[in-house]
Design a protein around this motif. Sequence first.
Motif, PDB file in Angstrom:
ATOM      1  N   GLU A 192       0.821  -1.209   0.000  1.00  0.00           N
ATOM      2  CA  GLU A 192       0.000   0.000   0.000  1.00  0.00           C
ATOM      3  C   GLU A 192       0.858   1.262   0.000  1.00  0.00           C
ATOM      4  OE1 GLU A 192      -2.030  -1.122   3.462  1.00  0.00           O
ATOM      5  OE2 GLU A 192      -3.289  -2.524   2.341  1.00  0.00           O
ATOM      6  N   LEU A 193       1.930   1.221   0.787  1.00  0.00           N
ATOM      7  CA  LEU A 193       2.827   2.379   0.799  1.00  0.00           C
ATOM      8  C   LEU A 193       3.466   2.568  -0.566  1.00  0.00           C
ATOM      9  CD1 LEU A 193       4.883   2.449   4.114  1.00  0.00           C
ATOM     10  CD2 LEU A 193       3.095   3.977   3.316  1.00  0.00           C
ATOM     11  N   ASP A 195       2.299   1.565  -3.470  1.00  0.00           N
ATOM     12  CA  ASP A 195       1.284   2.088  -4.385  1.00  0.00           C
ATOM     13  C   ASP A 195       1.070   3.576  -4.157  1.00  0.00           C
ATOM     14  OD1 ASP A 195       0.911  -0.291  -5.573  1.00  0.00           O
ATOM     15  OD2 ASP A 195      -1.070  -0.713  -4.735  1.00  0.00           O
ATOM     16  N   GLY A 196       1.006   3.956  -2.863  1.00  0.00           N
ATOM     17  CA  GLY A 196       0.761   5.348  -2.534  1.00  0.00           C
ATOM     18  C   GLY A 196       1.793   6.261  -3.156  1.00  0.00           C
ATOM     19  N   SER A 197       3.031   5.812  -3.156  1.00  0.00           N
ATOM     20  CA  SER A 197       4.089   6.634  -3.728  1.00  0.00           C
ATOM     21  C   SER A 197       4.058   6.593  -5.253  1.00  0.00           C
ATOM     22  CB  SER A 197       5.451   6.177  -3.196  1.00  0.00           C
ATOM     23  OG  SER A 197       6.473   6.833  -3.888  1.00  0.00           O
ATOM     24  N   LEU A 198       3.917   5.399  -5.802  1.00  0.00           N
ATOM     25  CA  LEU A 198       3.903   5.286  -7.269  1.00  0.00           C
ATOM     26  C   LEU A 198       2.752   6.084  -7.867  1.00  0.00           C
ATOM     27  CD1 LEU A 198       4.748   1.512  -7.713  1.00  0.00           C
ATOM     28  CD2 LEU A 198       6.184   3.453  -8.348  1.00  0.00           C
ATOM     29  N   VAL A 211      10.627   6.089   0.181  1.00  0.00           N
ATOM     30  CA  VAL A 211       9.545   5.538   1.000  1.00  0.00           C
ATOM     31  C   VAL A 211       9.869   4.137   1.517  1.00  0.00           C
ATOM     32  CG1 VAL A 211       7.142   4.794   0.985  1.00  0.00           C
ATOM     33  CG2 VAL A 211       7.782   6.934  -0.110  1.00  0.00           C
TER      34      VAL A 211
ATOM     35  N   MET B  73      -1.895   1.873 -12.771  1.00  0.00           N
ATOM     36  CA  MET B  73      -1.305   1.225 -11.599  1.00  0.00           C
ATOM     37  C   MET B  73      -1.228  -0.282 -11.813  1.00  0.00           C
ATOM     38  SD  MET B  73      -0.115   3.207  -9.342  1.00  0.00           S
ATOM     39  CE  MET B  73       0.033   2.294  -7.813  1.00  0.00           C
ATOM     40  N   ASN B 115      -2.881   5.402   3.561  1.00  0.00           N
ATOM     41  CA  ASN B 115      -1.497   4.925   3.520  1.00  0.00           C
ATOM     42  C   ASN B 115      -0.491   6.067   3.575  1.00  0.00           C
ATOM     43  OD1 ASN B 115      -2.122   5.913   1.027  1.00  0.00           O
ATOM     44  ND2 ASN B 115      -1.286   4.218  -0.148  1.00  0.00           N
ATOM     45  N   PHE B 117       2.827   8.034   4.392  1.00  0.00           N
ATOM     46  CA  PHE B 117       4.206   7.567   4.558  1.00  0.00           C
ATOM     47  C   PHE B 117       4.622   7.797   6.013  1.00  0.00           C
ATOM     48  CE2 PHE B 117       4.347   9.397   0.108  1.00  0.00           C
ATOM     49  CZ  PHE B 117       3.993   8.196  -0.472  1.00  0.00           C
TER      50      PHE B 117
END
Lengths: 625, 271
Positions: A192-193, A195-198, A211, B73, B115, B117
Amino acid sequence: MVSLKSSSQKDDENPFQKGRNIKEKLIRSVLFIFASLAVIVSALIIFTLLEGSFNFFLGPEGSMLEFFFGTNWMPSGGDPSFGVLPLLMATLVVGGGATLIATPIGLAASIYLAEFAGDKVRNIVKPLIEMLAGIPSIALAYFALFTISPLFRVHFGASYFNMASAMIVISIMVIPIIVSISDDAITAVSSELEDGSLALGTTRWETTKNVIVPSASSGIIGSVLLGLARAVGETMVATLVAGSVANLTFSPLEEGQTMTAYMAQVAKGDIPPGAAIQAAFAVGLLLFIITYLIRLGGELITEHFTGGKEKKSHPFVRRAKERLERGWWRVKSILSTERDKVAALKNRYRKQKMGKVITFLCMIGPLLFLSYFIFNILRKGLPGMSITFLTSYPSRFPDKAGIFPVIMGSIYLISLTMVIAVPIGVGAAIYLKEFAPDKFYSRFLRRIIHNLAGVPSIVFGFIGYIILVEMFSVGGNLLSGSIILAFMALPIIEVSTEEALESVPDSFRDAARGLGATKWETVKNNVLPNALPGIMTGSILSLSRALGETAPILFITTMFAKNPPGGIFDQFMAMPTMIFYWTTHMKEEFQVLAATTIIVLLAILLTMNGIAIYIRYRTQKRRRW
Amino acid sequence: MSATAAKREIKTLEKGKKETTEETISIKNLDVYYGDNHAIKDVSLDISPYKITAFIGPSGCGKSTILRAINRMNDEISNCRMEGDIHWRGHKLLSDEVDPVILREKIGMVFQKPNPFPKSIYDNIAYGPKIHGVKDKDELDDIVEKSLKDAALWDEVKDRLEKNALDLSGGQQQRLCIARALAIEPEVILLDEPCSALDPIATSKIEDLLEELKEDYTVVIVTHNMQQAARISDYTAYMYLGELIEFGETEQIFENPQKENTEKYITGRFG
Ligand SMILES: Nc1ncnc2c1ncn2[C@@H]1O[C@H](COP(=O)(O)OP(=O)(O)OP(=O)(O)O)[C@@H](O)[C@H]1O
Ligand SMILES: [Mg+2]
């Protein structure tokens, strides 16, 4: 209804099954004793170290003040001095230096493995890295002495023995530790982290760097500390390559004696009896404490600081930081050649490419080392290989010398080790997993077993010798060698058995218990058979590690054992210690024989590992739950 | 993707903001596979700009997969394969010429589970802009403030921007994630069940926020909550087992569904 209830009730309350009950209790007690043996052994180790250290400090030659603050370590001679600082310094240079080299390489390699390598590459590289971790330190010491060290001598004017070559080779031992733990930590960062960054339009490299790695930082730091503990406890390379003259120096190009090397020197019998040997207790205790604290630190960080929480900083510090940051940004924007987003993007992709290349090289580097090492040993040792070499006895004449009794010594040694370690390790695991999984005492036991794994091998060997040979008069024979190795192998067997038991689903247990089987019957008939492959894999791997150990049996083995041992009370010689003696032999022909023996040892280890990997592979394919 | 192709992308992606037809996200005959699993089956629909479009349907019907197709994605999942196309601003988003890294800068996404960071609140928001080349600290401060205000979080956190984002409540974390997505100034925002982990109060805050956001952004939301879809969306797409069963104005879908399957789902008879 009533009968149903009674059969599923606790067995020790069932009045109809007294016989079964007694047996159950008996087995339970035996398993409990197996699990508790680690506590006794740990207590003995600590007690012996403490007692010896007290004797040293209270003795005529020993002084705590001198020990901790003296800058001179001169254990023999008319006026001996025992200042531990030179030993400590060499330990720091060699162990710390090795970790310093291994950290960036290992971290980069784990980044490549976790983030960029496909499954195919992972499946090839991870076993190879494991293989690197499985090379006995005596073999690497040989390589360091005859291949790496000359490079430093020729190109940097290093002395014959120098800490730099030890550092390099020990870093090769530390890298696999860092890679495997960091890889676990990085892959454990939630997708999830990632994905959040990408999803913010960052490249994979940017995501990894900003990250993922920071989120895995506690695991990474933990891996580095475990690696450091390993490096600090390494004996054979330090002894053979860094030297045996205590020397208070920072320069890696010079000779230096580490704490482990001093203990090995005692083991070899190069030290006059008296205070010099007693000092080894104090050195051993210090080494024990240092490695314990490093490992403890690593574990605490890994367990308690997940998620990379930020520290609270003083407002003043924060403001200063911010000012600095602003300044730095201004400089960057002035220097920046990126006129627009397009150029910036190009640059970002270039960085990604560079990151990929560098991390890839860091992953490949250790593997290149591995292949060069193997090539080198084969080239040196193969000419000495022959049937006669394998079937004849050691000799003063290199062309007649063989290793038959030595091979047999190792085989007997490892068999006896297995006979001792496997029942105890498996029994302890069964007790901890099946009989008392969550009690306070079992958590304590687990902790103790875990810590046993971190005791430096030379400390094990030294204390084992003191306890078995001097205290209990078992003698310097096969039995005492096996007992020492067994307790070193025990933690890995215990941990892998527990994992194997863990992987058997609870429904298997419930089914048997529901039919009225006692706990032990359930374990014996329903759980153990299914956990067997995992137990075997773990046992073989830990025994193969024990087979390659030199330091723990350095005190026990003897060159006087000319024949294969005929019984457990016979003297013996084992392959790693044979390699050690031949490596340090003056005559070059014997050094060749050392390489030949390394080939034999590696071949045996490779076979054992191959079998373990095959079992693991087959059960993974066959598993039906 | 090569940098030159990327260059072309940026040029074209940045021109012309409110040409409505160009702004429509047109999904055309989209098929998505995970290995052998055919997760999206020949789906076509148009997502209108500056409106809220909701995807509803039972679990596993492919709502998230469609969303993840729009900003590519799905590229990050190794066994995922996409066929068909998505047109937006004269681009075929699924073609090799579109660089997902740039595309995601234009089409932001908020996920089901907040989510953030494990960094400070400030750094969470500043993360995207920094990477996309904002070099001036004052400008960055402004972006952080504006994004947090747009996400209706500013008043709650303005005094503790240096605190770790993980210390925020679930609802605050989700608004932080929205602010983080807004900070890189996207044109479209995709939200995958943004409220499913939140309590009713936090949920209503986010719903109000979405109403405001559609003034400036095209909003696509996946939700399990029928009332939510009915409350906030302009258009609703109902999916079932990877197929688009019905798509239309929200009012029509909820008050006068054309398909029996749709009616069953929204009246709660299965799902
Ligand atoms: N990473 C993946 N790998 C393989 N299959 C996947 C993956 N992600 C989703 N799927 C499959 O694709 C189908 C659609 O999944 P998707 O997550 O899009 O459904 P969803 O409508 O979002 O469901 P939910 O409401 O539970 O979130 C499901 O059959 C699911 O099992
Ligand atoms: Mg979903």
